[in-house]
Design an enzyme around this catalytic site. Sequence first.
Site, PDB file in Angstrom:
ATOM      1  CE1 TYR A 199     -32.948   8.603 -19.768  1.00  0.00           C
ATOM      2  CE2 TYR A 199     -33.015  10.892 -20.449  1.00  0.00           C
ATOM      3  CZ  TYR A 199     -32.484   9.625 -20.570  1.00  0.00           C
ATOM      4  OH  TYR A 199     -31.469   9.387 -21.481  1.00  0.00           O
ATOM      5  NE  ARG A 216     -34.868   9.079 -28.385  1.00  0.00           N
ATOM      6  CZ  ARG A 216     -33.769   9.495 -27.795  1.00  0.00           C
ATOM      7  NH1 ARG A 216     -32.805   8.659 -27.529  1.00  0.00           N
ATOM      8  NH2 ARG A 216     -33.621  10.752 -27.477  1.00  0.00           N
TER       9      ARG A 216
HETATM   10  P1  NAD Z   1     -31.731   1.722 -25.261  1.00  0.00           P
HETATM   11  O1  NAD Z   1     -33.052   1.712 -24.580  1.00  0.00           O
HETATM   12  O2  NAD Z   1     -31.647   1.169 -26.645  1.00  0.00           O
HETATM   13  O3  NAD Z   1     -30.637   0.984 -24.380  1.00  0.00           O
HETATM   14  C1  NAD Z   1     -30.706   0.874 -22.984  1.00  0.00           C
HETATM   15  C2  NAD Z   1     -30.394  -0.575 -22.628  1.00  0.00           C
HETATM   16  O4  NAD Z   1     -30.361  -0.702 -21.202  1.00  0.00           O
HETATM   17  C3  NAD Z   1     -31.450  -1.558 -23.139  1.00  0.00           C
HETATM   18  O5  NAD Z   1     -30.827  -2.663 -23.725  1.00  0.00           O
HETATM   19  C4  NAD Z   1     -32.213  -1.942 -21.869  1.00  0.00           C
HETATM   20  O6  NAD Z   1     -32.795  -3.232 -21.954  1.00  0.00           O
HETATM   21  C5  NAD Z   1     -31.115  -1.852 -20.820  1.00  0.00           C
HETATM   22  N1  NAD Z   1     -31.612  -1.593 -19.466  1.00  0.00           N
HETATM   23  C6  NAD Z   1     -32.529  -0.673 -19.056  1.00  0.00           C
HETATM   24  N2  NAD Z   1     -32.699  -0.732 -17.727  1.00  0.00           N
HETATM   25  C7  NAD Z   1     -31.852  -1.713 -17.274  1.00  0.00           C
HETATM   26  C8  NAD Z   1     -31.585  -2.263 -15.988  1.00  0.00           C
HETATM   27  N3  NAD Z   1     -32.213  -1.805 -14.891  1.00  0.00           N
HETATM   28  N4  NAD Z   1     -30.681  -3.273 -15.900  1.00  0.00           N
HETATM   29  C9  NAD Z   1     -30.060  -3.751 -17.002  1.00  0.00           C
HETATM   30  N5  NAD Z   1     -30.274  -3.271 -18.244  1.00  0.00           N
HETATM   31  C10 NAD Z   1     -31.172  -2.264 -18.377  1.00  0.00           C
HETATM   32  O7  NAD Z   1     -31.217   3.233 -25.234  1.00  0.00           O
HETATM   33  P2  NAD Z   1     -29.939   3.907 -25.887  1.00  0.00           P
HETATM   34  O8  NAD Z   1     -30.432   4.965 -26.786  1.00  0.00           O
HETATM   35  O9  NAD Z   1     -28.985   2.885 -26.381  1.00  0.00           O
HETATM   36  O10 NAD Z   1     -29.309   4.632 -24.611  1.00  0.00           O
HETATM   37  C11 NAD Z   1     -28.207   4.080 -23.897  1.00  0.00           C
HETATM   38  C12 NAD Z   1     -27.810   5.046 -22.786  1.00  0.00           C
HETATM   39  O11 NAD Z   1     -27.463   6.316 -23.334  1.00  0.00           O
HETATM   40  C13 NAD Z   1     -28.935   5.284 -21.777  1.00  0.00           C
HETATM   41  O12 NAD Z   1     -28.374   5.342 -20.479  1.00  0.00           O
HETATM   42  C14 NAD Z   1     -29.464   6.638 -22.170  1.00  0.00           C
HETATM   43  O13 NAD Z   1     -30.003   7.327 -21.065  1.00  0.00           O
HETATM   44  C15 NAD Z   1     -28.216   7.334 -22.702  1.00  0.00           C
HETATM   45  N6  NAD Z   1     -28.572   8.382 -23.665  1.00  0.00           N
HETATM   46  C16 NAD Z   1     -29.019   8.064 -24.915  1.00  0.00           C
HETATM   47  C17 NAD Z   1     -29.374   9.077 -25.790  1.00  0.00           C
HETATM   48  C18 NAD Z   1     -29.854   8.790 -27.191  1.00  0.00           C
HETATM   49  O14 NAD Z   1     -30.127   9.734 -27.920  1.00  0.00           O
HETATM   50  N7  NAD Z   1     -29.956   7.561 -27.631  1.00  0.00           N
HETATM   51  C19 NAD Z   1     -29.281  10.421 -25.385  1.00  0.00           C
HETATM   52  C20 NAD Z   1     -28.857  10.690 -24.092  1.00  0.00           C
HETATM   53  C21 NAD Z   1     -28.469   9.671 -23.237  1.00  0.00           C
HETATM   54  N1  UDP Z   2     -41.306  14.346 -31.691  1.00  0.00           N
HETATM   55  C1  UDP Z   2     -42.242  14.528 -32.707  1.00  0.00           C
HETATM   56  N2  UDP Z   2     -42.863  13.436 -33.230  1.00  0.00           N
HETATM   57  C2  UDP Z   2     -42.579  12.170 -32.813  1.00  0.00           C
HETATM   58  C3  UDP Z   2     -41.610  11.969 -31.788  1.00  0.00           C
HETATM   59  C4  UDP Z   2     -41.002  13.096 -31.254  1.00  0.00           C
HETATM   60  O1  UDP Z   2     -42.516  15.661 -33.132  1.00  0.00           O
HETATM   61  O2  UDP Z   2     -43.195  11.230 -33.353  1.00  0.00           O
HETATM   62  C5  UDP Z   2     -40.627  15.523 -31.138  1.00  0.00           C
HETATM   63  C6  UDP Z   2     -40.601  15.594 -29.621  1.00  0.00           C
HETATM   64  O3  UDP Z   2     -41.762  16.229 -29.120  1.00  0.00           O
HETATM   65  C7  UDP Z   2     -39.342  16.397 -29.386  1.00  0.00           C
HETATM   66  C8  UDP Z   2     -38.420  15.976 -30.518  1.00  0.00           C
HETATM   67  O4  UDP Z   2     -39.261  15.427 -31.520  1.00  0.00           O
HETATM   68  O5  UDP Z   2     -39.601  17.760 -29.505  1.00  0.00           O
HETATM   69  C9  UDP Z   2     -37.385  14.930 -30.107  1.00  0.00           C
HETATM   70  O6  UDP Z   2     -38.065  13.862 -29.454  1.00  0.00           O
HETATM   71  P1  UDP Z   2     -37.331  12.547 -28.960  1.00  0.00           P
HETATM   72  O7  UDP Z   2     -38.352  11.730 -28.250  1.00  0.00           O
HETATM   73  O8  UDP Z   2     -36.631  11.916 -30.098  1.00  0.00           O
HETATM   74  O9  UDP Z   2     -36.193  13.032 -27.967  1.00  0.00           O
HETATM   75  P2  UDP Z   2     -36.070  14.133 -26.794  1.00  0.00           P
HETATM   76  O10 UDP Z   2     -37.357  14.889 -26.639  1.00  0.00           O
HETATM   77  O11 UDP Z   2     -35.725  13.342 -25.583  1.00  0.00           O
HETATM   78  O12 UDP Z   2     -34.975  15.012 -27.269  1.00  0.00           O
END
Ligand code: NAD
Ligand code: UDP
Length: 309
Positions: free
Chosen positions: A144, A185
């Site tokens: 990732y 998450r």
């Molecule tokens: P999510 O998993 O809910 O959404 C991702 C979407 O992309 C899903 O609907 C999935 O089916 C689709 N997808 C995945 N691979 C695909 C592919 N190869 N072709 C077409 N569709 C595809 O996640 P999210 O939290 O909504 O995240 C959206 C974007 O934001 C992602 O790129 C993620 O890396 C980025 N992001 C999210 C967070 C967060 O905290 N949610 C943090 C950092 C970055």
């Molecule tokens: N985490 C946790 N319990 C859970 C899921 C996540 O303690 O059930 C912790 C995880 O190890 C990390 C933080 O919460 O330290 C945030 O995790 P998340 O998967 O939401 O996002 P990221 O690590 O990508 O920031």
Amino acid sequence: MKTTLVAGGAGFIGSHLCETMLAKGHHVLCLDNFQTGSIANVEHLIGNKRFEVIRHDIVDPIRLDVDYIFNMACPASPVHYQANPIRTMKTSVLGTMNLLGIAKRTGARLLQASTSEVYGDPEIHPQPESYRGSVNPIGIRACYDEGKRAAETLCFDYHRFHGVDIRVIRIFNTYGPRMDPRDGRVVSNFIVQALAGTDITMYGDGSQTRSFCYVDDLVGGITNFMECEGQMGPVNLGNDGEFTVKQLAEMVLDMTGSKSKLVYHPLPSDDPVRRRPDLTLARKLISYETRVPLAEGLARTIAYFRSHV
Ligand code: NAD
Ligand code: UDP
């Protein structure tokens, strides 16, 4: 009328973006392979004449004529992106390249959803965009982190070589309604566990920190940056309040009135110790401010999970 492609539009953040762009009067193409997203997230938009759903994997080329592209397509939770790490890397690299190809051909502006994960386990705190990160390139999060770093590289090379109009944002932990309750998450896990009265799974001692941004604040920042002229980023977007994971668990228990117990599990490898965005650049470029404090955002998210899960 402008046409906007939201790749990953059936996901958590993507579905909110589809709504916002429809409200701005755009024709919206929601493209998704439904790997982690769900049609339920956009069901309420179906029937709107300016909204279309396309089932497609961005790893495969596709020909579309659009004005704006939001590339949100990528599994975002460690559980999902590690389930098939090679597929995750393909999505970030080949998928982003295919969307940049559309932008090159049509002249569309492309916004790439990058991540705070490009900073890895950061040595400086909070993290400004100038920090180049500390990522383990062979660890379990690398599919990732390195995929997203390569996607940023592709955006800037398509800009330098082909003049593609790019915007790169680095999103920090975002939460809110339409998170997948099974994506592992921390916010969704703790709420689902608290509501079910099952154990709260604390990884490590819970002293690691994260900065949690409510989805409406993030989406406002994303669309403002998409419209911002003469800036490509990368720019951090998130919320700069910083909480330990244990504090988050205590808030969730308190707000749900749950009797769930905290149960400690080993910390996953390469789990960052601290994370908080430096938002100086976002404030300067787009007057970015967050409006929803954690307690209020959690209350809205708990209400969503109570009624949907
Ligand atoms: P999510 O998993 O809910 O959404 C991702 C979407 O992309 C899903 O609907 C999935 O089916 C689709 N997808 C995945 N691979 C695909 C592919 N190869 N072709 C077409 N569709 C595809 O996640 P999210 O939290 O909504 O995240 C959206 C974007 O934001 C992602 O790129 C993620 O890396 C980025 N992001 C999210 C967070 C967060 O905290 N949610 C943090 C950092 C970055
Ligand atoms: N985490 C946790 N319990 C859970 C899921 C996540 O303690 O059930 C912790 C995880 O190890 C990390 C933080 O919460 O330290 C945030 O995790 P998340 O998967 O939401 O996002 P990221 O690590 O990508 O920031």
